[in-house]
Design a protein around this motif. Sequence first.
Motif, PDB file in Angstrom:
ATOM      1  N   THR A 342       8.927  45.346  25.654  1.00 23.63           N
ATOM      2  CA  THR A 342      10.204  45.373  25.169  1.00 23.63           C
ATOM      3  C   THR A 342      10.579  46.495  24.150  1.00 23.63           C
ATOM      4  N   GLU A 497      25.047  40.257  27.920  1.00 25.43           N
ATOM      5  CA  GLU A 497      24.136  40.812  28.618  1.00 25.43           C
ATOM      6  C   GLU A 497      22.736  41.184  27.988  1.00 25.43           C
ATOM      7  N   ARG A 501      19.639  39.648  30.680  1.00 20.77           N
ATOM      8  CA  ARG A 501      18.470  40.427  30.804  1.00 20.77           C
ATOM      9  C   ARG A 501      17.253  39.843  30.444  1.00 20.77           C
ATOM     10  N   ALA A 504      16.703  37.125  33.379  1.00 19.45           N
ATOM     11  CA  ALA A 504      16.389  37.839  34.544  1.00 19.45           C
ATOM     12  C   ALA A 504      14.816  38.402  34.584  1.00 19.45           C
ATOM     13  N   GLY A 505      14.488  38.331  33.267  1.00 13.78           N
ATOM     14  CA  GLY A 505      13.065  38.872  33.162  1.00 13.78           C
ATOM     15  C   GLY A 505      13.032  40.560  32.917  1.00 13.78           C
ATOM     16  N   ARG A 506      14.359  40.912  32.715  1.00 10.44           N
ATOM     17  CA  ARG A 506      14.305  42.422  32.612  1.00 10.44           C
ATOM     18  C   ARG A 506      14.001  42.771  31.062  1.00 10.44           C
ATOM     19  N   VAL A 507      13.588  43.969  30.934  1.00 11.62           N
ATOM     20  CA  VAL A 507      13.128  44.473  29.463  1.00 11.62           C
ATOM     21  C   VAL A 507      14.494  44.485  28.576  1.00 11.62           C
TER      22      VAL A 507
END
Length: 508
Positions: A342, A497, A501, A504-507
């Motif tokens: 993170t 947004e 994220r 979606a498992g994004r940082v």
Amino acid sequence: MSRLILVLGDQLSHGLSALRDADRTKDVVVMAEVAAETDYVQHHPKKIALIFAAMRKFAAALRADGWDVRYCELDDTDNTGSIVGELLRRADQTGATDVVVTEPGEWRLITALKHAPITTHILPDDRFIASHHAFETWASGRKQLRMEYFYRDMRRKTGLLMDGKDPVEGKWNFDHDNRKPAPEDVAFDGPLRFTPDADVAAVLDLVEARFGGHFGDLHPFWFATTRGQALQALAHFVDHALARFGDYQDAMLSENRFLYHAVISAYINIGLLDPLEVCEKVAAAYAAGTVPINAAEGFIRQIIGWREYMRGIYFLEGPQYTERNMLGHTRDLPDLFWGGETQMRCLSKTVQQTKQEAYAHHIQRLMITGNFALLAGIDPQQVHEWYLAVYMDAFEWVEAPNTVGMSQFADGGIIASKPYVSSGAYINRMSDYCKGCAYKVSQKTGEGACPFNLLYWHFLDRHRDRFKSNARMGNMYRTWDKMAADRRTTVLADADEVLARLDAGRVV
């Protein structure tokens, strides 16, 4: 006929009601390390090691005191894997037909014992100041169960910091003096640390082999595992940190994980320290003039106020309390809670500390991890299980109300009069986390805006129907409503947004 006296891993007190009820000349004490207790959530390795090491030393102390103790280690080939299984095995060995146990602090285990195929007598856990009946009587007929009023009754009952019928120095609560931001320097080396002896080392080897895959670092392990050591840790805190505890109890520093905190809650919760004796030592320090009233009162309130109140709520509300989700939050707990990447420095530092120490203080739990989980709409059951797993002092009777009620507002306001939510400004004021963060705490929208700033308004907007009439939240909504319409649209879009994220498992 002998009876089995069950002593659990968080009941390591020589004055335990089950032991007081027993006859050491004929009754048999049963203690066991079992998979059913280590595996229902993936407990931090340090937590498992503390409990096992302290259990083994407590069993040895009981034997030295003349008790017949039947102790089963986790890797014993005869281990049945559950508390009830161990009771039945020991009943077969001894011919005992009855079990005596002090009430466990978890509905799960209470239910298991009540349904065990052996007569089981559950005695009250009178290590607490307020019995179930006393709390129920206090709560009866009240529209709001606010801790402050319960705390005052506990002060009167115990006589702590009282001048006759009145509180010392004329006030019940000095919390307004206990919100100073993080100091530049901390003149305290932290909690007293103990070098593991051979018995503790053996437990550490077992835990490393069996639970090395759990979230959390086992080493270094420096915790007290006997009552004598726990008393030393308490004295160290009172003598060297208590005087400044109150001032900085809410502060957070990236490179100082303990500040002036005692870090003895785990010792109290497993029974090595009695909560009342701890408070009496703190009150004595105040009476001797070595600590100010805000420090003594703030510390004592956490124990006879919050700790007792949380237990009261847990048993008053019943076994389904942990399933409550009044805000309808369903988002999965993101990987960042388990050490995933993170860019949010406050979360990164808090989770890293949790992984390495099995510890974070109350504001880190409430206003960093808890605040983020609430703002992001994470499933409170998953949040509850995370807190129960990762912290050394987490036992469900105290952890669940703090998480489900106070932190996540999932009980609809039984504990908290409003959700504990904040933007990044609070975190910046009370910590140094924002320095060097990839996000800018002063930025409200756009790329680089602190996610706490965005999610704060998103939370208020999506739950407006529920909270718009809350008197303590009126200023929040008035500020939101005064923003230009296009600004509000941008804030919500940017927050969406951030949440996308996360999903979606994004940082983040």
